[in-house]
Design an enzyme around this catalytic site. Structure first.
Site, short mmCIF file in Angstrom:
data_model
loop_
_atom_site.label_atom_id
_atom_site.label_comp_id
_atom_site.label_asym_id
_atom_site.label_seq_id
_atom_site.Cartn_x
_atom_site.Cartn_y
_atom_site.Cartn_z
N HIS A 81 51.28 24.49 28.15
CA HIS A 81 50.34 23.53 27.57
C HIS A 81 50.51 22.15 28.20
CE1 HIS A 81 48.37 25.80 24.54
NE2 HIS A 81 49.51 26.23 24.01
N GLU A 118 40.89 45.23 42.87
CA GLU A 118 42.28 44.81 43.03
C GLU A 118 43.12 45.91 43.66
OE1 GLU A 118 43.47 42.10 39.35
OE2 GLU A 118 42.35 43.87 38.76
N ASP A 176 46.14 40.58 43.48
CA ASP A 176 46.66 41.94 43.43
C ASP A 176 46.23 42.75 44.64
OD1 ASP A 176 48.32 42.30 41.17
OD2 ASP A 176 46.58 41.98 39.89
N CYS A 190 37.97 36.03 42.79
CA CYS A 190 38.61 35.26 41.72
C CYS A 190 40.12 35.16 41.89
CB CYS A 190 38.26 35.83 40.35
SG CYS A 190 38.93 37.47 40.08
#
Ligand code: PEP
Ligand code: MG
Length: 587
Positions: free
Chosen positions: A193, A435, A459, A506
């Site tokens: 965070h 992937e 991946d 992505c």
């Protein structure tokens, strides 16, 4: 004093320098203080009062942060309120007090240690970070056992905040006060965070410094270089001057990039492209937009499992997907169904340890084996899809039968919703991640079954080159520009273009300017990445014409090594378009 240089992980770029202010942390007791059987009831009441005070405090901070920083930052406190109300956490604490006949302090300390152990065993940085949410809540209850005021963690004057760990709520409260020049922490990773907040507030931050809290004291002068992940303690004047120069350059660069975020996503010759964001938390949507994201290209939905100690319900999923759909609207949100299993094991799921997790029961393999969990997720995505901007994305597909099975399940869930007269997007697009190399080789067939493809290069490269993506000993072999990788990716992009269907990259590769150009040259138009990198990719693509890239890439594909390809591309593009590579050093 001697100069000390420490290396950590730069999680928020930029340079901050000034005096150190060390933030003290809650130290859970190591003393098991016993009580008599007759005192148990009073002790339980004492715990209950502390919980009530914590609740009040969280509600107050939530409202305050919402006013000061906006809704997306206040969500952390909503998550904390949920943790606080989690029956298994509370009954666990009460059980320790009443069965072991001990003080609440010890119950909190033991519970915290137990969670720490569970989360430490998970070999995934993002998942480990979620432990801090639970610790944060436990620490707050701990403080509230004494009627002490919450310690003011933040200095009044401008300072560099140094701490062992900034718990999520401390991060939000401290960083929102506008008097923090930079942050340096002993622990933490990219997806904590603190990292997300620091990035969104533009505060330079370096984490994972191991023991910086032992190396500095309040008042020391320190430089935090969040771009290069370096911290310099008590630097001499010459080093200070050097970093002042670097800071000025970076700030100029940042202003320039911010302007880029608002500019059109088009090349010099007007060819449009779409930069999108990879996110793990719904609160990142607005941050992503400010970096110029035109949608969420990848929402890693497994995070939902990490914010709670029990299994998320359909309502939990629904609340998150509805929020994503609403906040991103009209831009699209690609919700990737959970990618867990293998290494990413979760306490609430009792996943078996596997000998070879990367090749094991992960992602869609896991979802198809746990049909109930998968149906719950699909139902929630469908119910949240009424606005028409959600997409379903299936991770780690290996063979076409998996897609057939997913489609059957999806139809089943849709039928059930129709029977119940629930509204949803009947035409919600279904896509598959590429992937696994086998899926890449079958792209033309897969494209007949799905609406779009999304290439997960992180991946795909690891499986194609047989290189563990997180093993530093073999990282020298992990090459996105390896000609074999490029041929494979090119074939997938071309198959999608030929089929007239959408394709996105992505993986991290989309965030690297040179690789992004190569992908653009192959025909890719959608790029999804960590939002922080969007401006530089926009800038690179906006600085060039399609024809130049296509020509260079076509020629580059004749080379036989990644080094040759890289050198050739840099030379070809630099000559005509030096702006493409203007990064933090210049501009
Ligand atoms: C990928 O593999 O490229 C990807 C985007 O998924 P993740 O990084 O979550 O495995
Ligand atoms: Mg992946």
């Amino acid at each position: 004093m001697d100069i000390i240089r420490l290396r950590g992980i730069g999680v928020s770029p930029g340079i901050g320098m000034g005096e150190v202010s060390i933030s003290e942390r809650v130290i859970f007791t190591s003393r098991r203080e016993a009580i008599a059987a007759g005192q148990v009831d009073d002790e339980l009441k004492r715990l209950q009062r502390a919980i009530e005070r914590t609740k009040g405090e969280l509600v107050r901070i939530k409202t305050d942060i919402k006013d000061k920083m906006g809704e997306e930052h206040a969500i952390i406190f909503e998550a904390h309120l949920l943790i606080l109300e989690d029956p298994s956490l509370l009954s666990g604490l009460e059980k320790v007090i009443s069965e072991d006949k001990v003080r609440s302090e010890w119950a909190l300390s033991r519970t915290n240690a137990r969670y720490e152990k569970v989360f430490e065993a998970i070999n995934d940085e993002y998942f480990k970070q979620r432990k801090s949410d639970i610790s944060d809540v436990l620490a707050k209850i701990y403080r509230n056992l004494e009627r002490k005021k919450e310690k003011k963690e933040v200095p009044d004057r401008l300072k560099v905040l140094v701490a062992h760990e900034l718990l999520p709520s401390e991060a939000a409260v401290s960083l929102s006060r506008k008097n923090i020049l930079a942050v340096a922490l002993d622990v933490g990773g990219q997806t904590s965070h603190t990292a997300i907040l620091a990035r969104s507030l533009g505060i330079p931050a370096v984490v994972g410094l191991h023991n910086i809290t032992l190396q500095v004291k309040n008042g020391d002068f320190i430089i935090v270089d969040g771009t290069d992940g370096e911290v310099i303690i008590t630097p001499p004047q010459a080093v200070r001057r050097e970093f002042m120069g670097k800071k000025e350059k970076y700030e100029k660069y940042r202003k320039d990039l911010q302007k880029t975020a608002r500019l059109e996503s088009k090349t010099l010759d007007g060819v449009p492209f779409v930069p999108m964001a990879n996110i793990e938390l719904p609160e990142e949507v607005n941050i992503a937009r400010s970096y110029g994201a035109e949608g969420v290209g990848l929402f890693r939905s497994e995070f939902i499992y990490l914010q709670r100690t029990t299994l998320p319900t359909e309502e939990d999923h629904l609340a998150i997907y509805s929020r994503l759909a609403r906040e991103a609207y009209p831009a699209p949100v690609y919700i990737r169904t959970i990618d867990i299993g293998g290494e990413k094991t979760l306490p609430q799921l009792k996943i078996e340890k596997e000998p070879n997790p990367a090749l094991g029961l992960r992602a869609i393999r896991f979802s198809l084996r746990n049909g109930d969990l998968f149906r719950t997720q699909l139902r929630a995505i469908l119910k949240a899809s009424v606005k028409g901007n959600l997409r379903i994305l299936i991770p780690m597909v290996t063979e076409i039968e998996e897609i057939t099975e997913v489609k059957m399940l999806l139809e089943e869930v849709k039928d059930d919703l129709r029977r119940r007269k629930e509204r949803f997007d009947e035409r919600i697009p279904l896509g598959t991640m590429i992937e696994v190399p086998a899926a890449a080789a079958m792209a033309d067939h897969l494209l007949k079954e799905v609406d779009y493809l999304s290439i997960g290069t992180n991946d795909l490269i690891q499986y194609y080159l047989a290189v563990d993506r997180s093993n530093e000993f073999v990282s020298y072999l992990y090459k996105p520009l390896h000609p074999a990788v490029l041929r494979l990716i090119r074939s997938v992009i071309q198959a999608a273009v030929k089929a007239g269907k959408e394709v996105t990259v992505c993986g991290e590769m989309a965030a690297d300017p040179l690789s992004a150009l190569v992908l653009f040259g192959f025909g890719l138009r959608k790029f999804s990445m960590n939002p922080i990198f969007i401006p530089r990719i926009k800038k690179a693509l906006r600085s060039i014409e399609l024809e130049t890239v296509e020509k260079a890439v076509a020629e580059a594909m004749g080379f036989r090594s990644s080094q040759e390809i890289e050198e050739f591309m840099i030379e070809k593009i630099l000559i005509k378009h030096p702006k493409v590579f203007l990064m933090s050093q210049s501009s």
